[in-house]
Motif scaffolding. Structure first.
Motif, PDB file in Angstrom:
ATOM      1  N   VAL A 196      -3.867 -23.694  30.623  1.00  0.00           N
ATOM      2  CA  VAL A 196      -4.479 -23.799  31.913  1.00  0.00           C
ATOM      3  C   VAL A 196      -3.460 -24.550  32.817  1.00  0.00           C
ATOM      4  O   VAL A 196      -2.809 -25.683  32.327  1.00  0.00           O
ATOM      5  CB  VAL A 196      -5.675 -24.794  31.783  1.00  0.00           C
ATOM      6  CG1 VAL A 196      -6.268 -24.900  33.035  1.00  0.00           C
ATOM      7  CG2 VAL A 196      -6.594 -23.903  30.826  1.00  0.00           C
ATOM      8  N   GLY A 197      -3.319 -24.147  34.069  1.00  0.00           N
ATOM      9  CA  GLY A 197      -2.288 -24.727  34.944  1.00  0.00           C
ATOM     10  C   GLY A 197      -2.950 -26.002  35.722  1.00  0.00           C
ATOM     11  O   GLY A 197      -4.011 -26.431  35.375  1.00  0.00           O
ATOM     12  N   PRO A 198      -2.009 -26.465  36.624  1.00  0.00           N
ATOM     13  CA  PRO A 198      -2.308 -27.735  37.475  1.00  0.00           C
ATOM     14  C   PRO A 198      -3.229 -27.208  38.512  1.00  0.00           C
ATOM     15  O   PRO A 198      -3.849 -26.107  38.570  1.00  0.00           O
ATOM     16  CB  PRO A 198      -0.998 -28.134  37.844  1.00  0.00           C
ATOM     17  CG  PRO A 198      -0.275 -26.907  37.871  1.00  0.00           C
ATOM     18  CD  PRO A 198      -0.595 -26.015  36.845  1.00  0.00           C
ATOM     19  N   GLU A 199      -3.464 -28.383  39.421  1.00  0.00           N
ATOM     20  CA  GLU A 199      -4.386 -28.219  40.544  1.00  0.00           C
ATOM     21  C   GLU A 199      -3.926 -26.947  41.665  1.00  0.00           C
ATOM     22  O   GLU A 199      -4.970 -26.194  42.060  1.00  0.00           O
ATOM     23  CB  GLU A 199      -4.390 -29.395  41.301  1.00  0.00           C
ATOM     24  CG  GLU A 199      -5.066 -30.599  40.715  1.00  0.00           C
ATOM     25  CD  GLU A 199      -4.389 -31.551  40.004  1.00  0.00           C
ATOM     26  OE1 GLU A 199      -4.937 -32.382  39.418  1.00  0.00           O
ATOM     27  OE2 GLU A 199      -3.237 -31.172  39.602  1.00  0.00           O
ATOM     28  N   GLY A 200      -2.661 -26.764  41.582  1.00  0.00           N
ATOM     29  CA  GLY A 200      -2.334 -25.862  42.651  1.00  0.00           C
ATOM     30  C   GLY A 200      -1.825 -24.692  42.026  1.00  0.00           C
ATOM     31  O   GLY A 200      -1.392 -23.307  42.494  1.00  0.00           O
ATOM     32  N   GLY A 201      -2.417 -24.298  40.457  1.00  0.00           N
ATOM     33  CA  GLY A 201      -2.032 -23.057  39.817  1.00  0.00           C
ATOM     34  C   GLY A 201      -0.822 -22.839  39.195  1.00  0.00           C
ATOM     35  O   GLY A 201       0.201 -23.566  39.556  1.00  0.00           O
ATOM     36  N   PHE A 202      -0.410 -21.937  38.574  1.00  0.00           N
ATOM     37  CA  PHE A 202       0.615 -21.379  38.242  1.00  0.00           C
ATOM     38  C   PHE A 202       1.486 -20.678  38.842  1.00  0.00           C
ATOM     39  O   PHE A 202       1.188 -19.888  39.948  1.00  0.00           O
ATOM     40  CB  PHE A 202       0.446 -20.647  36.931  1.00  0.00           C
ATOM     41  CG  PHE A 202       0.237 -21.181  35.463  1.00  0.00           C
ATOM     42  CD1 PHE A 202       1.173 -22.127  34.897  1.00  0.00           C
ATOM     43  CD2 PHE A 202      -1.066 -21.128  34.954  1.00  0.00           C
ATOM     44  CE1 PHE A 202       0.700 -22.506  33.675  1.00  0.00           C
ATOM     45  CE2 PHE A 202      -1.495 -21.631  33.664  1.00  0.00           C
ATOM     46  CZ  PHE A 202      -0.540 -22.396  33.263  1.00  0.00           C
ATOM     47  N   GLU A 203       2.926 -20.903  38.943  1.00  0.00           N
ATOM     48  CA  GLU A 203       3.865 -20.033  39.544  1.00  0.00           C
ATOM     49  C   GLU A 203       3.731 -18.570  38.930  1.00  0.00           C
ATOM     50  O   GLU A 203       3.361 -18.430  37.902  1.00  0.00           O
ATOM     51  CB  GLU A 203       5.086 -20.509  39.689  1.00  0.00           C
ATOM     52  CG  GLU A 203       5.598 -21.881  40.282  1.00  0.00           C
ATOM     53  CD  GLU A 203       5.699 -21.624  41.690  1.00  0.00           C
ATOM     54  OE1 GLU A 203       5.623 -20.306  42.339  1.00  0.00           O
ATOM     55  OE2 GLU A 203       6.002 -22.455  42.475  1.00  0.00           O
TER      56      GLU A 203
END
Length: 250
Positions: A196-203
């Motif tokens: 699961v990625g960070p608040e801004g999502g994955f690249e």
């Protein structure tokens, strides 16, 4: 019965010795006396029924009366690789993930991660996360405390993907495969990695790298979820799909 975790070396010849904060909790908070019964776990999935013999403020001893396997430990071993999050969100993920049966947690730095921890700060955070996991494991009646690793690199996560029976990476732009449909296509699964990625999502490149390493991008529905919500949603769906929410004998 109240549950406490101890190290294996605290159990000798059918006797258990508990010291420190747990001893204080037994004596001063719970106000247990000699003859009262607690559950002790040695973090291997084993539960011991212990009758207290001596209760002091800084040390407690007891006799093991029964030994059994903890039925609350999932057969499915779920590892959550969660990008570091702002504030106390990662604390919350560790607490709730432990309650839901996660086997281990891997904090990692993603491209869009806002939080970057130095080695000294990472060590302090890890100590805090372990305490949170321990308390959550006791509350959830688990037989072991999930391990929380030091923060790792994205490359480390990618390198470990092939070691799991299945790895999934929730992504808001995925439209070809939902998590339930993926599980319907799988045979017996014993280990699962959730990324699961960070608040801004994955690249987009990170999702492609994970897919090339063997992970499945999955769709969690038309609503955009916060990172911590996506983590717990995926854990819950995975536990359900893996049969970990079926009724079992006590």
């Amino acid at each position: 019965m109240q549950r406490y975790f101890v190290l294996p070396e605290q159990i000798r010849e059918g006797r258990v010795t508990i010291k420190g904060g747990d001893a204080h909790h037994i004596a001063r908070v719970m106000r247990y006396k000699a003859g009262d019964v607690i559950i002790v776990c040695d973090n291997t999935g084993r539960e011991l029924i212990v009758q207290l013999e001596h209760v002091w403020g800084n040390a407690v001893t007891g006799r093991v009366t029964t030994e059994r396997t903890a039925l609350s430990e999932p057969r499915l071993r779920v590892t959550l690789a969660q990008s570091l999050l702002k504030g106390d969100k990662f604390d919350w993920v560790v607490q709730k993930g432990t309650e839901m049966g996660v086997y281990q947690f891997w904090p990692f730095h993603a491209e869009r991660s806002v939080v970057r921890l130095s080695d000294s700060k990472a060590a302090k955070r890890r100590e805090r996360w372990h305490k949170i996991a321990k308390e959550a494991a006791e509350q959830a009646r688990r037989g072991r405390i999930p391990e929380v690793s030091n923060p790792v690199r994205w490359r480390d996560v990618l390198d470990h993907i092939p070691l799991f029976d299945v790895a999934v990476i929730p992504h808001e732009r995925e439209r070809n495969q939902s998590l339930p449909s993926l599980w319907q296509s799988l045979s017996r699964v014993e280990t699962c990695l959730i990324i699961v990625g960070p608040e801004g999502g994955f690249e987009a490149e990170e999702v492609n790298e994970a897919q090339q390493a063997g992970a499945y991008p999955v769709y969690l529905g038309p609503r955009i979820l916060r990172a911590e919500t996506a983590a717990l949603t995926t854990i819950a769906c995975t536990m359900w799909a893996g049969g970990e929410m079926e009724v079992t004998a006590e």
